[in-house]
Design an enzyme around this catalytic site. Structure first.
Site, short mmCIF file in Angstrom:
data_model
loop_
_atom_site.label_atom_id
_atom_site.label_comp_id
_atom_site.label_asym_id
_atom_site.label_seq_id
_atom_site.Cartn_x
_atom_site.Cartn_y
_atom_site.Cartn_z
CE LYS A 139 -3.98 1.74 2.70
NZ LYS A 139 -4.80 1.47 3.91
CB SER A 152 -8.28 0.47 5.80
OG SER A 152 -9.00 1.67 5.80
CB SER A 209 -8.09 3.34 2.95
OG SER A 209 -7.24 2.71 3.87
#
Lengths: 95, 482
Positions: free
Chosen positions: B75, B174, B150
């Site tokens: 990420k 997330s 996310s």
């Protein structure tokens, strides 16, 4: 409740220069969000200890041994403006 | 069957080299990425260098690491050297971190090949990747729907087989929510189990890094590689890491499973409810004892989170001031003006909104009413979990109240926040949880969430593995993968 003046004051505290349309939008949205959050007031929390972290760890120390720092040149290379080994910012006080 | 084990076997038998595996993934990314947009940056040189190292080690007859040849993504809120770390924000558009996140180094030490950095909601604030400053990712199961967030880029990349596994971060769901939306496995470890050194901070008392993968076994293998004490993270737990692989036994006879009644009320879609009921039947048929457990304070999880996380975020994001790195608004005539304009230009709307909520809640006169109140409710939510774990071994429920929604469907911030209602309590309590595929509703995946006591990852993995072995949901693939 949240009004324009409050939004302006909070934006100043947060160092955000909002546009006029953001100010209007946030006045409504922050009001809605805080109204939703206000349901917490129906809970009686008298005598309840606050939890600041999920795992209780405090006074974490490391051995007092020197280790190599990050390369200053590498750090400075990310600066929007620099002068030699310094970060350059707009003038803070009048000469 | 574990994808990681299959690939490793092929590598050891010299059926494919690590360089070939990496090139195949790069080609597939080339072909598919225009549809999905799961990456913000690719790191082909770094990936190829690591692949060559693995092939050379193999040629020399050296033992391979447990993740040798496994192509993975990070990420883009995990710091990497020689590649940007943007957090999907304009304010960090060209930012190059001066150090590597501990998890990256651990993955590479285990043999993983890091191929790129994935999309996210700006600073991990959001549930759809629609808050990315660089455009949203798309759900491989239906390109008109969001991948969740996310960590939506990581989930989409795993689901589209662009990578074998990926890392995400989970502050309020997330990792788990996008895993559910994309039909993959997502694990949020106990707070403190995985070092966060090099994870750009959002809400420090809640953030935790974890794996997204195609199978429970793969998630366990990645967790094994990244878990453990790190002197560079003062919140990291100094404990021996268990052998997660030995927890993967498809036997849950007599295990007590509690269904959280608060998660199956109004707001949960009929399709999701149906899938959870069916999943419970499967667990029951495997010998688990199912009971309903009420956690009455969980309904206050969302409002509590939307005080605590923005408060911490408003402090953490104060560092973006246009001085040392990141975007600076020009021309700057005064220092204060430079701060204010840089931040207003650099941050997207949701980030500003949360900074505003946090600043308001921490400001003089409101601190006790909001922040301290929320910390007290956090205690009550944690107690609900601890009470539940005196009765049951794990708690279960849906990961999200609905399947993936369509782009633009949740314009109102509060309606977006509500999509994390089932995942947030766990972060507030600091415990571990996993989302695994448990069905489909109109072609879109559904996630079963399993939650455990602190450091109960072996139990979580055992339940998830037993369920996975008894079902075939994880074998489904989006239709464009042939």
């Amino acid at each position: 409740m949240i009004d324009h003046t409050t939004v302006q004051k909070v934006a100043r505290l947060a160092r955000l220069q909002l546009t006029a349309s953001e100010e209007t939008l946030f006045t409504v949205q922050l009001g809605d969000i805080l109204a939703y959050i206000d349901q917490l007031s129906e809970l009686d929390t008298t005598g309840v200890q606050p939890t600041t972290r999920a795992v209780e760890l405090s006074n974490v120390t490391r051995p007092d041994v020197r280790r190599p720092p990050l390369d200053p040149e590498q750090l400075l290379s990310q600066a929007p403006q620099r002068e030699e080994a310094f970060y350059r910012v707009p003038r803070i006080s009048e000469p | 069957m574990s994808l990681i084990r299959t690939l490793r076997e092929q590598l050891v038998k010299r059926e494919r080299s690590a360089v070939e595996l990496t090139q195949e993934q790069l080609d597939w990314i080339d072909q598919t990425e225009p549809l999905i947009h799961s990456f913000l940056h690719l790191m082909p040189e770094r990936a190829m260098a690591q692949a060559r190292r693995i092939d050379q080690a193999l040629a020399r007859g050296e033992a391979l690491g447990p993740l040798a040849g496994v192509v993975m993504a990070l990420k883009d809120n995990l710091c990497t050297l020689n590649a940007p770390t943007t957090c999907a924000s304009q304010i960090l558009k060209d930012y190059q971190a001066p150090y590597e996140a501990t998890v990256n180094l651990k993955l590479e030490a285990a043999g993983a090949i890091l191929i790129g950095k994935t999309n996210l909601d700006e600073f991990a604030m959001g549930s759809s990747t629609e808050n990315s400053a660089y455009g949203p990712s798309r759900n491989p199961w239906d390109l008109g729907t969001v991948p969740g967030g996310s960590s939506g880029g990581s989930a989409a990349a795993v689901a589209a087989r662009l990578v074998v596994a990926a890392l995400g971060s989970d502050t309020g769901g997330s990792i788990r929510q996008p895993a559910a939306f994309c039909g993959v496995v997502g694990l949020k470890p106990t707070y403190g189990l995985v070092s966060r050194y090099g994870l750009v901070a959002f809400a420090s008392s809640l953030d935790q890094i974890g794996p997204l993968a195609n199978t429970v076994e793969d998630a366990a293998l990645v967790l094994q590689a990244i878990a453990g004490y790190d002197p560079y993270d003062s919140t990291s737990l100094n404990l021996a890491v268990p052998d997660y692989n030995s927890a993967l036994i498809p036997d849950i006879k007599g295990l007590k499973v509690g269904l959280v009644t608060e998660f199956i009320g109004e707001g949960t879609s009929p399709g999701v409810l149906q899938a959870i009921e069916t999943a419970l039947e499967v667990l029951k048929s495997l010998g688990a004892e199912i009971q309903e457990v009420s956690c009455p304070q969980f309904k206050y999880g969302l409002p509590t989170y939307y005080i605590i996380a923005p408060c911490e975020a408003s402090a953490n994001l104060a560092r973006y001031d246009g001085v040392k790195y990141g975007l600076r608004a020009e021309p700057a005539e005064s220092l204060l003006g430079m701060y204010e304009q840089s931040r207003n230009q650099g941050f997207g709307r949701e980030v500003k909104r949360r900074i505003m909520i946090g600043t308001y809640a921490l400001s003089s006169g409101y601190y006790d009413a909001y922040y301290i109140k929320a910390l007290k409710v956090r205690t009550l939510i944690k107690e609900d979990f601890l009470n539940a774990f005196t009765k049951v071994d794990v708690l279960v429920g849906p990961t999200a109240p609905t399947t993936a929604f369509r782009f633009g469907d949740k314009e109102d911030p509060l309606s977006m926040y509500l999509s994390d209602v089932c995942t947030i309590p766990l972060n507030l309590a600091g415990m571990g949880g996993i989302s695994i595929p448990c069905g489909f509703d109109q072609g879109l995946p559904i996630g079963l969430q399993i939650m455990g006591a602190p450091l109960a990852e072996p139990t979580l993995l055992r339940v998830a593995y037993a369920y996975e072995q008894a079902t075939a949901w994880h074998q489904h693939q989006p239709s464009f993968i042939t």
